[in-house]
Design a protein around this motif. Structure first.
Motif, short mmCIF file in Angstrom:
data_model
loop_
_atom_site.label_atom_id
_atom_site.label_comp_id
_atom_site.label_asym_id
_atom_site.label_seq_id
_atom_site.Cartn_x
_atom_site.Cartn_y
_atom_site.Cartn_z
N THR A 116 14.37 1.96 10.22
CA THR A 116 13.97 1.09 9.12
C THR A 116 13.38 1.94 7.99
N VAL A 117 13.68 1.56 6.77
CA VAL A 117 13.07 2.25 5.62
C VAL A 117 12.15 1.27 4.90
N LYS A 118 10.91 1.71 4.68
CA LYS A 118 9.96 0.88 3.94
C LYS A 118 9.75 1.51 2.57
N PHE A 119 10.10 0.75 1.53
CA PHE A 119 9.96 1.25 0.16
C PHE A 119 8.62 0.76 -0.39
N GLY A 124 -2.57 -3.53 4.68
CA GLY A 124 -1.68 -3.45 5.84
C GLY A 124 -0.30 -2.87 5.59
N VAL A 125 -0.12 -2.13 4.50
CA VAL A 125 1.22 -1.62 4.18
C VAL A 125 1.77 -0.67 5.26
N MET A 126 0.87 -0.03 6.02
CA MET A 126 1.36 0.92 7.03
C MET A 126 1.66 0.23 8.37
N GLU A 127 1.45 -1.10 8.41
CA GLU A 127 1.73 -1.87 9.64
C GLU A 127 2.89 -2.84 9.38
N ASN A 128 3.41 -3.41 10.45
CA ASN A 128 4.37 -4.53 10.32
C ASN A 128 5.59 -4.29 9.44
N PRO A 129 6.54 -3.51 9.79
CA PRO A 129 6.54 -2.67 10.96
C PRO A 129 5.69 -1.41 10.73
N LYS A 130 5.15 -0.89 11.83
CA LYS A 130 4.25 0.27 11.77
C LYS A 130 5.03 1.50 11.31
N VAL A 131 4.49 2.17 10.30
CA VAL A 131 5.16 3.34 9.72
C VAL A 131 4.97 4.57 10.61
N ASP A 132 6.08 5.25 10.93
CA ASP A 132 6.01 6.47 11.76
C ASP A 132 5.79 7.71 10.91
N VAL A 133 6.33 7.68 9.70
CA VAL A 133 6.26 8.88 8.87
C VAL A 133 6.43 8.44 7.41
N GLY A 193 15.63 2.81 15.54
CA GLY A 193 15.12 4.12 15.16
C GLY A 193 13.74 3.99 14.52
N PRO A 194 13.23 5.08 13.97
CA PRO A 194 11.87 5.11 13.43
C PRO A 194 11.73 4.31 12.13
N VAL A 195 10.48 4.05 11.77
CA VAL A 195 10.17 3.41 10.49
C VAL A 195 9.71 4.50 9.52
N ILE A 196 10.49 4.69 8.47
CA ILE A 196 10.20 5.75 7.50
C ILE A 196 9.79 5.11 6.18
N ALA A 197 8.59 5.46 5.71
CA ALA A 197 8.14 4.91 4.43
C ALA A 197 8.38 5.93 3.32
N LEU A 198 8.78 5.42 2.16
CA LEU A 198 8.93 6.25 0.97
C LEU A 198 8.05 5.62 -0.10
#
Ligand code: NI
Length: 429
Positions: free
Chosen positions: A157-160, A184-193, A90-95
């Protein structure tokens, strides 16, 4: 008929599965709330200024690791990034949460009030969480706890992101979201939202304030230097007066807002906050220097206003026989905190689910700035306010010694961010 039944059953089961996950999330949230409150009290009693959040970052990193989340430390100096991989694709969601405090001596009566002092830009100052970033950090730790408990069922994936220096780095240092993005926080994995919240000490606990489009302003500083020709104050015709020229420029800059900006769409602000020139009543100085700030709610307005400020200053100076140099942006530029409108529409039901529809308020844009905007330049994002004023108390102001937030507001923040993640994972097939 049997086939139809099984399709229906599949649909029904899928539906209830997602719903069951949400119900579980909401009931788990209530059990995590006490931890969120005690983490926040601890951070509040031990505040750290931007780029100096060593203790806070250490606690966050250790806690994320204890949850089995993959952790990277020292991003943008003291930032911590945790990646939680769900069991399903599924998507990569950053919080995002910010961790820094402000150079203010705390004056609130709470037992965990800060007594911390430190050296900031060469002076001794008090340190206080006077904008609620302690709450943001604690709430996001709670979300990490909640979502890591259901990782197998997570579709994506959730990126905190625990970010330092939202309030700006100390003199001569880089920092904050801009540096996080650069590293590079928005890459690797690339953040979708990306989603983020900010407590609001002027909005009642239980409410959420949101706004599609420009939510918080872009902020740039500017320096305008007007050069003329010195003369005796008694014989101005012998010189070129930069003071009179500066006065004309200041007045004309305000007509950019009243005459060039489409006032039916968005607001904007031009402020000259400092004017320096001359040192004696009877000397016309050679130059005048002005410092100011520009705030806008769209990139287009910013472009237009920047161009007009340069045009107005330079041409007025020219008309007076003087010259003007405009540095804009001068030392600081924050983009607009711009909430992707279709994303806001998509996520509004999540907010309504946790807060109740009547408690989700469309609020006015703010002319303050937020460095969350740097993430929104890389992926669509939604930043909103979590009401944190005790219902029967008078509001306090952010960035003051009396700033106070209601701990009872945290649970809604924890629930809302968690449900937004679960809902978004369900939307993207
Ligand atoms: Ni803040």
């Amino acid at each position: 008929m049997l086939r139809l039944l099984s399709i229906l059953l599949l649909f029904f089961c899928g539906h209830t599965f997602a719903q069951r996950l949400q119900t579980r999330a909401l009931s788990t949230a209530a059990t995590i709330d006490d931890s969120v409150i005690s983490w926040r009290r601890d951070f509040h009693a031990h505040p750290e200024l931007g780029n100096r959040e060593m203790r806070t970052a250490g606690i966050v990193a250790k806690y994320l690791r204890s949850l089995g989340i993959e952790v990277t430390e020292h991003v943008a100096k003291t930032g911590v990034v945790g990646v939680l991989k769900g069991g399903l694709p599924g998507p990569v969601i950053a919080l995002r949460a910010d961790m820094d405090a402000l150079p203010i001596v705390e004056r609130t009566p709470v037992p965990f009030a800060s007594k911390v002092k430190t050296i900031y830009n060469g002076n001794e100052v008090g340190v206080m969480h006077a904008c609620g970033h302690d709450a943001h950090t604690a709430i996001l730790m709670g979300v990490a706890k909640l979502l890591s408990g259901m990782r197998k069922e997570l579709k994506g994936t959730v990126k905190f992101i625990f970010q330092p220096a939202e309030e700006g780095a100390p003199l001569g240092e880089e920092g904050g979201a801009k540096l996080m993005v650069k590293e590079g926080v928005m890459e690797n994995p690339k953040v979708d939202v990306i989603f983020g919240l900010h407590v609001a000490a002027d909005l009642n606990t239980g409410k959420i304030g949101f706004r599609p489009g420009g939510f918080m302003a872009s902020a740039s500083d500017m320096k305008i230097t007007v050069k003329g020709k010195g003369a005796h104050g008694a014989s101005p015709w012998m010189g070129i007066d930069p003071v009179v020229t500066a006065a004309q420029i200041i007045n004309s800059l305000q007509t950019i807002i009243s005459r060039n900006l489409n006032l039916t769409q968005n607001a904007a602000v031009i402020t000259i906050g400092a004017i320096n020139g001359g040192n004696r009543f009877n000397i016309i100085p050679e130059s005048v220097e002005m410092l100011g700030t520009v705030r806008t709610l769209t990139d287009d307005d910013e472009k237009m206003i920047f161009a007009r400020i340069k045009e107005v200053a330079i041409k007025i100076a020219e008309a007076n026989g003087a010259s003007a140099e405009v540095l804009l942006p001068y030392t600081v530029h924050y983009p607009v905190t711009y909430n992707d409108s279709s994303l806001v529409l998509k996520m509004l039901p999540s907010l309504q689910k946790t807060a109740g529809a009547a408690n989700c308020l469309l609020v006015n844009a703010k002319t303050g700035a937020e460095d969350f905007s740097f993430y929104q330049q890389k992926a669509p994002g939604f930043f909103f306010n979590l009401g944190s004023k005790p219902v029967n108390a008078a509001p306090t102001s952010h960035h003051t010694a009396d700033f106070f937030i209601d701990e009872r507001s945290f649970l809604l923040g924890l629930k809302t961010l968690s449900v937004m993640v679960l809902d978004y994972m369900d939307m993207k097939k």
